[in-house]
Design a protein around this motif. Structure first.
Motif, short mmCIF file in Angstrom:
data_model
loop_
_atom_site.label_atom_id
_atom_site.label_comp_id
_atom_site.label_asym_id
_atom_site.label_seq_id
_atom_site.Cartn_x
_atom_site.Cartn_y
_atom_site.Cartn_z
N ASN A 291 -22.27 8.09 0.71
CA ASN A 291 -23.18 9.14 0.18
C ASN A 291 -22.97 10.56 0.53
N THR A 292 -22.71 11.32 -0.50
CA THR A 292 -22.59 12.69 0.02
C THR A 292 -24.00 13.39 0.31
N ALA A 293 -24.32 13.32 1.48
CA ALA A 293 -25.59 14.12 1.86
C ALA A 293 -25.43 15.68 2.01
N SER A 294 -25.72 15.98 3.09
CA SER A 294 -25.57 17.39 3.44
C SER A 294 -26.00 17.85 4.74
N GLN A 295 -25.44 19.01 5.52
CA GLN A 295 -26.09 19.20 6.57
C GLN A 295 -27.51 19.87 6.36
N ALA B 83 -34.34 15.86 -0.41
CA ALA B 83 -33.45 14.86 -1.26
C ALA B 83 -32.27 14.48 -0.27
N LYS B 84 -31.71 15.36 0.40
CA LYS B 84 -30.53 15.12 1.12
C LYS B 84 -31.20 14.38 2.28
N ALA B 85 -32.28 14.45 2.81
CA ALA B 85 -32.94 14.01 4.14
C ALA B 85 -33.32 12.45 3.45
N GLY B 86 -33.56 12.46 2.24
CA GLY B 86 -33.73 10.99 1.60
C GLY B 86 -32.51 10.37 1.70
N VAL B 87 -31.34 11.02 1.36
CA VAL B 87 -30.15 10.20 1.47
C VAL B 87 -29.78 9.51 2.68
N ALA C 74 -22.92 8.27 5.55
CA ALA C 74 -23.19 9.52 4.79
C ALA C 74 -22.20 10.62 5.16
N VAL C 75 -21.56 11.37 4.51
CA VAL C 75 -20.80 12.68 4.72
C VAL C 75 -21.55 13.77 4.81
N CYS C 76 -21.90 14.56 5.64
CA CYS C 76 -22.91 15.70 5.63
C CYS C 76 -21.90 17.00 5.80
N PRO C 77 -21.50 17.61 4.41
CA PRO C 77 -20.89 18.80 4.71
C PRO C 77 -21.79 19.98 4.81
N GLY C 78 -21.17 21.07 5.63
CA GLY C 78 -21.69 22.29 5.53
C GLY C 78 -21.42 23.00 4.19
N PRO C 79 -21.31 24.31 4.14
CA PRO C 79 -21.02 25.20 3.01
C PRO C 79 -19.54 25.07 2.55
N ILE C 80 -19.35 24.51 1.37
CA ILE C 80 -17.89 24.15 0.86
C ILE C 80 -17.70 24.95 -0.26
N ASP C 81 -16.61 25.35 -0.64
CA ASP C 81 -16.28 26.53 -1.44
C ASP C 81 -16.04 25.50 -2.90
N THR C 82 -16.98 25.39 -3.61
CA THR C 82 -17.14 24.42 -4.87
C THR C 82 -18.08 25.40 -5.93
N PRO C 83 -17.80 25.02 -7.24
CA PRO C 83 -18.81 25.75 -8.15
C PRO C 83 -20.48 25.43 -7.79
#
Ligand code: NAD
Length: 252
Positions: A143-147, A162-166, A186-195
């Motif tokens: 699951n792509t969560a997030s920091q 929502a991401k804490a839920g993931v 889960a993978v928790c990225p920080g800010p990644i340069d995407t749209p």
């Protein structure tokens, strides 16, 4: 070209949000490792660039249009995947949206939309693939969560919730199925340069970049290797993990 001994050789992998920045990078990495891919996003038109790019490298993939907010659409998408590719071995729940608002100004519709795309969809898709994985005693849910599922951010209460839920979903399901040969992480990225990142307000982006110890946003190729490891045989002892890559923004 597909590596004959790739880590995902002949594994059937479903990647949601595969037309986007992180999803398309995961698709490239999985194709290179020999995976047989169903690429899922809002339309096949959105998926055409990554589908064509992979085809030029000799990788045929199955593009699938779905609205992840809609249960019937998800069920129909997975029916097509089973019919045309087979039972998925790997599911990457990566699709997501990102909006901003102060909580006091947030319309209920914005909250509901965030929960539907970024959290409820993870339940709907995972429920589709889990029986087959348990029956075969092998499966990988990533699951792509997030920091931002670990820490907070102003104007993003709905996204952080929502991401804490993931992350909670990941850990609870990991307990439930670990003994069945299915790993959930889960993978928790920080800010990644995407749209998705670029859609945030410029002042927020400038402030965020200045705060980062590494001094720049992440690149999608820097995120994809974690998805390969978690999907591979070698990733078998990752159970309920949250794998962080964030340029030093949040160290845990
Ligand atoms: P992106 O906008 O490039 O890709 C997201 C994809 O999800 C898009 O292709 C979009 O069409 C798809 N999608 C959105 N709603 C959908 C729906 N209802 N049905 C089907 N598909 C839908 O964003 P990204 O940065 O590649 O984000 C991928 C994931 O990574 C998201 O879950 C995001 O929250 C997470 N993330 C991103 C960052 C970042 O800084 N970019 C950081 C942490 C986490």
């Amino acid at each position: 070209m597909t590596k004959p001994q790739g880590a995902l050789r002949n594994r059937i992998a479903v990647i949601t949000g595969a037309a986007g920045g992180i999803g398309s990078a995961v698709a490239r990495a999985y194709a290179e490792q020999g995976g047989r891919l169903a690429l899922v996003d809002r339309s096949v038109e959105l998926l055409a660039p990554i589908q064509e790019e992979l085809a030029r490298g000799g990788h045929e993939v199955l593009p699938i249009a779905v609205d992840l907010r809609d249960e019937a659409s998800v069920q129909s998408a997975f029916r097509k995947i089973r019919e045309q590719l087979g039972e998925p071995d790997i599911l990457v729940n990566n699709a997501g949206i990102d909006t901003t608002s102060r909580l006091v100004d947030m319309p209920t519709q914005m909250w509901d939309e965030m929960m539907a795309v970024n959290l409820r969809s993870v339940f709907l898709t995972t429920r589709e693939v889990l029986p087959g994985m348990i029956a075969r005693k092998w499966g990988r849910i990533i699951n792509t969560a997030s920091q931002l599922g670990h820490k907070g951010a102003a104007d993003m209460v709905h996204y952080c919730a929502a991401k804490a839920g993931v992350i909670g979903f990941t850990r609870a399901l990991a307990y439930e199925v670990a003994a069945s040969g299915v790993t959930v992480n889960a993978v928790c990225p920080g800010p990644i340069d995407t749209p998705l990142l670029q859609a945030l307000p410029q002042a927020w982006l400038d402030k965020k970049r200045a705060e980062l110890p590494i001094g720049r946003f992440g690149r999608v190729e820097e995120v994809a290797p974690a998805f390969v490891l978690l999907a591979s045989e070698q990733g078998s002892y990752f159970i309920g993990s949250t794998v962080n890559m964030n340029g030093g923004d949040y160290m845990i």
